[in-house]
Write an enzyme that holds these catalytic residues in place. Structure first.
Site, PDB file in Angstrom:
ATOM      1  N   PHE A 156      -4.210   5.339  10.839  1.00 37.79           N
ATOM      2  CA  PHE A 156      -4.079   4.192  11.798  1.00 37.79           C
ATOM      3  C   PHE A 156      -2.513   3.880  11.544  1.00 37.79           C
ATOM      4  O   PHE A 156      -1.706   3.859  10.496  1.00 37.79           O
ATOM      5  CB  PHE A 156      -4.690   3.177  11.172  1.00 37.79           C
ATOM      6  CG  PHE A 156      -6.291   3.340  11.349  1.00 37.79           C
ATOM      7  CD1 PHE A 156      -6.784   2.851  12.616  1.00 37.79           C
ATOM      8  CD2 PHE A 156      -7.161   3.695  10.346  1.00 37.79           C
ATOM      9  CE1 PHE A 156      -8.451   3.213  12.604  1.00 37.79           C
ATOM     10  CE2 PHE A 156      -8.506   3.981  10.461  1.00 37.79           C
ATOM     11  CZ  PHE A 156      -9.025   3.404  11.694  1.00 37.79           C
ATOM     12  N   GLY A 157      -1.805   3.221  12.759  1.00 38.61           N
ATOM     13  CA  GLY A 157      -0.684   2.542  12.443  1.00 38.61           C
ATOM     14  C   GLY A 157       0.577   3.000  13.585  1.00 38.61           C
ATOM     15  O   GLY A 157       0.530   4.039  13.972  1.00 38.61           O
TER      16      GLY A 157
ATOM     17  N   ASP B  98       3.392  -5.431  11.838  1.00 37.99           N
ATOM     18  CA  ASP B  98       2.590  -4.514  11.170  1.00 37.99           C
ATOM     19  C   ASP B  98       3.268  -3.001  11.351  1.00 37.99           C
ATOM     20  O   ASP B  98       2.565  -1.865  11.745  1.00 37.99           O
ATOM     21  CB  ASP B  98       1.277  -4.287  11.519  1.00 37.99           C
ATOM     22  CG  ASP B  98       0.302  -3.777  10.674  1.00 37.99           C
ATOM     23  OD1 ASP B  98       0.594  -3.334   9.670  1.00 37.99           O
ATOM     24  OD2 ASP B  98      -1.040  -3.552  11.089  1.00 37.99           O
TER      25      ASP B  98
ATOM     26  N   ASN C 299       0.695  -1.353   0.163  1.00 36.88           N
ATOM     27  CA  ASN C 299       0.126   0.042   0.096  1.00 36.88           C
ATOM     28  C   ASN C 299       0.823   1.241  -0.045  1.00 36.88           C
ATOM     29  O   ASN C 299       0.676   2.149   0.863  1.00 36.88           O
ATOM     30  CB  ASN C 299      -0.909   0.018   1.101  1.00 36.88           C
ATOM     31  CG  ASN C 299      -0.434  -0.032   2.631  1.00 36.88           C
ATOM     32  OD1 ASN C 299       0.971  -0.410   2.597  1.00 36.88           O
ATOM     33  ND2 ASN C 299      -0.986   0.481   3.448  1.00 36.88           N
TER      34      ASN C 299
ATOM     35  N   HIS D 140      -5.881  -8.928   5.318  1.00 37.85           N
ATOM     36  CA  HIS D 140      -6.314  -7.729   6.128  1.00 37.85           C
ATOM     37  C   HIS D 140      -7.796  -7.850   6.252  1.00 37.85           C
ATOM     38  O   HIS D 140      -8.540  -7.571   5.361  1.00 37.85           O
ATOM     39  CB  HIS D 140      -5.800  -6.202   5.657  1.00 37.85           C
ATOM     40  CG  HIS D 140      -6.559  -5.421   6.243  1.00 37.85           C
ATOM     41  ND1 HIS D 140      -5.592  -4.395   6.984  1.00 37.85           N
ATOM     42  CD2 HIS D 140      -7.795  -4.676   6.338  1.00 37.85           C
ATOM     43  CE1 HIS D 140      -6.541  -3.189   7.487  1.00 37.85           C
ATOM     44  NE2 HIS D 140      -7.577  -3.768   7.320  1.00 37.85           N
TER      45      HIS D 140
HETATM   46  O1  DOR Z   1      -2.569   0.355  11.502  1.00 37.17           O
HETATM   47  C1  DOR Z   1      -2.469   0.146  10.287  1.00 37.17           C
HETATM   48  N1  DOR Z   1      -1.717   0.634   9.513  1.00 37.17           N
HETATM   49  N2  DOR Z   1      -3.424  -0.820   9.758  1.00 37.17           N
HETATM   50  C2  DOR Z   1      -3.388  -0.821   8.346  1.00 37.17           C
HETATM   51  O2  DOR Z   1      -4.065  -1.816   7.820  1.00 37.17           O
HETATM   52  C3  DOR Z   1      -2.587  -0.052   7.736  1.00 37.17           C
HETATM   53  C4  DOR Z   1      -1.343   0.360   8.240  1.00 37.17           C
HETATM   54  C5  DOR Z   1      -0.684   1.598   7.525  1.00 37.17           C
HETATM   55  O3  DOR Z   1      -0.293   1.162   6.305  1.00 37.17           O
HETATM   56  O4  DOR Z   1      -0.619   2.459   8.020  1.00 37.17           O
HETATM   57 ZN    ZN Z   2      -3.538  -4.535   7.839  1.00 38.64          ZN
HETATM   58 ZN    ZN Z   3      -0.401  -3.516   7.784  1.00 40.16          ZN
END
Ligand code: DOR
Ligand code: ZN
Ligand code: ZN
Length: 426
Positions: free
Chosen positions: A323-324, A305, A94, A179
């Site tokens: 997110f992340g 992740d 991604n 996912h």
């Molecule tokens: O927490 C996440 N971050 N979950 C995801 O599915 C994508 C990822 C991101 O690419 O930042």
């Molecule tokens: Zn994911």
């Molecule tokens: Zn991921």
């Protein structure tokens, strides 16, 4: 250069060895493993009190390259991984643009050959641009060397399209890294759907957002014979469904990330969006189920992740932040502190879930093993070294961690990749 690692605790799932011994590396290969090796090596490492494991393999990393290299790139991400004890990482597609064609796969592989101290593998997206409308050039990317296909960051919501992808994956016997998130049900949620989200006045993400897609994917993998690997499982029902699928003898594997077995939504510090990730931090009941599943080998893999984002993006409101969280440099310490030391899993299971099983799933024949003749990818970890996590020491270009200031036990001392020392703690 030859290397002699002395007095360590050799933990190798492949040869089923868990004992104090020496390990000798020559010409990039494991040359000998014996209780007392009497050889003069150029480099001698005293590994007393340390685990000596096959180099760790992280099946789930976001390198942000191409397109978002202000967050991370192949070089900074792979160096952060080396510091975290990893000798192989698998990058998710991604990126910007999405890695959905063979030339883009080659871009990452070639860049890694030039600047990465460790092995970098690149997955290919399932649909063009991850738009969910038409399949990407899956066969082309498989020929270009992807070890797996993944739409990570998203779910392929069109089940017909997904079925076609699964048939191709089955034909080439490569796994799909799934996912699991029903995007219609998620409906803009940002934290687990519980009292914490209510208290903070934020929209929730229920467990069923994840569970319904896990169920769909398991049934579909059964129909197509596709090898399915579930990413970042976070719910108690993910454990239940995986347990059933395995009892049925299905070709399903699954991973859990350290944040999901360490934290619950109750740990979220208000306004700190470093606690925002997808799937979200769940409840105590979910965490207990994840630990049970890790203990019983219902879950095969621990992955990070690793999802770097810049401070400016993560310092806004919880609602707007992406997110992340980063994970490469905290995974070993959290796994030892939360799972190994409390006796949830053994050090052998840690080596299985962080190296041997990923190598099997990705079919990396010469990795995930300390058998004589294998490639010398080795990690040396002091499980008793205690320290405080400090993001300022991270090699990663991003520092978005919810673990800032946390006391942990377990430090990577050396990472050796292809017989070369690629990281050494100071
Ligand atoms: O927490 C996440 N971050 N979950 C995801 O599915 C994508 C990822 C991101 O690419 O930042
Ligand atoms: Zn994911
Ligand atoms: Zn991921």
């Amino acid at each position: 250069m030859d290397i002699l690692i002395k007095n360590g605790r050799i933990i190798d799932p492949d040869t089923k060895r868990d004992e104090k011994a020496d390990l000798y590396i020559e010409d990039g290969k494991i040359a000998d493993v014996q209780p007392a090796i009497r050889k003069k090596a150029k480099k001698v490492i005293d590994a007393r009190g340390c685990y000596v494991m096959p180099g760790l393999i992280d099946m789930h990393v976001h390198l942000r390259d191409p397109g978002q290299t202000h967050k991370e790139d192949v070089e900074t991400g792979s160096k952060a991984a080396a510091k975290g004890g990893f000798t192989t990482i698998v990058a998710m597609p991604n990126t910007k643009p999405v890695i959905d064609e063979p030339t883009r796969v080659s871009y990452v592989i070639n860049k890694a050959l030039q600047c990465s101290p460790i092995h970098v593998l690149q997955t290919g997206a399932i649909t063009k641009g991850q738009k969910g409308e038409e399949l990407a050039d899956l066969e082309g990317m498989i020929r270009a060397g992807v070890p797996a296909l993944s739409e990570d960051g998203k779910t392929v919501m069109n089940s017909h399209l997904y079925l076609e992808a699964m048939k191709i994956a089955a034909q080439y016997d490569i796994p799909i890294l799934a996912h699991c998130e029903d995007i219609n049900m998620a409906n803009g949620g940002c934290l687990n759907d519980d009292e914490v989200a209510k208290k903070l006045g934020l929209p929730g993400i229920s467990n069923s957002v994840e569970d319904v897609i896990i169920a769909r994917d398991i049934f579909m993998s059964f129909d197509t014979g596709c090898r399915l690997h579930l990413c970042h499982c976070s719910t108690k029902n993910s454990e239940l469904m995986m347990r059933n699928a395995k009892e049925d003898g299905q070709k399903v594997t699954a991973e859990v990330c350290p944040h999901h077995f360490t934290l619950t939504s109750a740990d979220i510090k208000e306004g700190n969006s470093n606690f925002k990730m997808n799937p979200p931090l769940r409840t105590k009941e979910d965490v207990e189920a994840l630990k049970r599943g890790l203990k019983d080998d219902v879950f095969d893999v621990i992955s990070t992740d690793h999802a770097p984002h810049r401070h400016s993006e993560k310092s806004g409101s919880m609602r707007d932040a992406p997110f992340g969280i980063v994970g490469l440099e905290t995974c070993v310490a959290l796994t030892i502190s939360e799972l190994v030391k409390p006796g949830v899993i053994t050090p052998m299971q840690m080596a299985e879930k962080m190296s041997y099983n990923p190598a099997k799933i990705l079919k990396l024949g010469d990795r995930g093993s300390l058998a004589v003749g294998k490639e010398a990818d080795v990690v040396i970890i002091d499980p008793d070294a205690e320290y405080t996590i400090d993001a300022r020491t991270f090699v990663s270009r991003s520092k978005n961690t919810p673990f800032q200031g946390r006391r942990v036990s377990g430090e990577v001392k050396y990472t050796i990749c292809g017989g070369k020392i690629v990281y050494e703690a100071n």
